[in-house]
Enzyme design. Structure first.
Site, short mmCIF file in Angstrom:
data_model
loop_
_atom_site.label_atom_id
_atom_site.label_comp_id
_atom_site.label_asym_id
_atom_site.label_seq_id
_atom_site.Cartn_x
_atom_site.Cartn_y
_atom_site.Cartn_z
N ASP A 1 -10.71 0.36 -3.84
CA ASP A 1 -11.52 1.48 -4.31
C ASP A 1 -12.10 1.09 -5.67
OD1 ASP A 1 -12.53 3.86 -5.36
OD2 ASP A 1 -10.87 5.08 -4.63
N ASP B 1 0.87 -1.17 0.00
CA ASP B 1 0.00 0.00 0.00
C ASP B 1 0.91 1.22 0.00
OD1 ASP B 1 -2.09 2.05 0.92
OD2 ASP B 1 -3.28 0.22 0.94
#
Length: 218
Positions: A121, A72
């Protein structure tokens, strides 16, 4: 930036279970994760967009015979996962702080055994299609670092992303495609190992079905 975030960034920079820009090994780990990070030859499972690392940590608890890497760009999120790994003495967990777009810079061809994409997302706007983590470009990247027969998993609450991914896979050479629009009313639950993220629990409490699919790369 708040003091809490700065403190977390500083802590992450000192941790052996996190690789990020500024580290001596950042950009030089491709093909060497087993040797330099884990000191074993166990299979490597990669979670892209791992957030706070809940799924990475959950899998590592269940499978000490495998190595797990969560990646990430958010340092404060990685701090949470790396802290959990340290507290639980999980030596089979590492985190890579980087943008997913450059994932091939950090892994060699055929280095990874599985890729997990958990609640990304959904990028619903048309202009963001290429940024979806299951877009053709990203799937090609994962396929190149996966071993032949390596598995890609998607777990999402978003029906649009789930349907989009199935459409993308129609144009790909994939094997053993399994999918369901309602994971917890299907016979595929065992594939997700009973791990629930914080977001997933929230969606389930709201009555939102969880979508899941997996396939093997050629």
């Amino acid at each position: 930036m708040g003091r809490s975030k700065l403190a977390k960034f500083a802590a992450v920079a000192e941790r052996d279970n996190v690789v990020q820009e500024g580290d001596e090994l950042y950009g030089h780990m491709a093909g060497k994760w087993n040797e330099l990070q884990f000191a074993n030859e166990n299979p490597i499972v990669l979670e892209v967009g791992c957030g706070r690392g809940e799924y990475t940590i959950g899998m590592a608890r269940l499978h000490p015979e495998k190595n797990f890497i969560g990646t990430d760009i958010k340092g404060a999120r990685i701090w949470k996962g790396s802290t959990m790994a340290i507290e639980e003495e999980l030596d089979n967990v590492a985190f890579l702080r980087t943008y997913i777009e450059g994932i091939e810079e950090h892994f060699e061809e055929n280095e990874i055994d599985e890729v997990w994409i958990t609640f990304p997302d959904p990028r619903p706007k048309d202009r963001d299609i290429k940024k979806r983590l299951t877009s053709p470009g990203f799937l090609d990247k994962y396929s190149r670092i996966l071993k032949p027969g390596g598995i890609i998993h998607l777990k999402t609450d978003n029906l649009g992303l789930y349907e989009y991914t199935l459409e993308v896979l129609q144009g790909k050479k994939v094997n053993n495609l399994l999918f369901t629009a309602d994971l917890y009313n299907s016979d595929l639950q065992e594939h997700t190992m009973g791990i629930y993220t914080t977001y997933e629990k929230r969606y389930l409490a709201e009555g939102v079905p969880i979508k899941y699919l997996q396939f093997k790369v050629s």
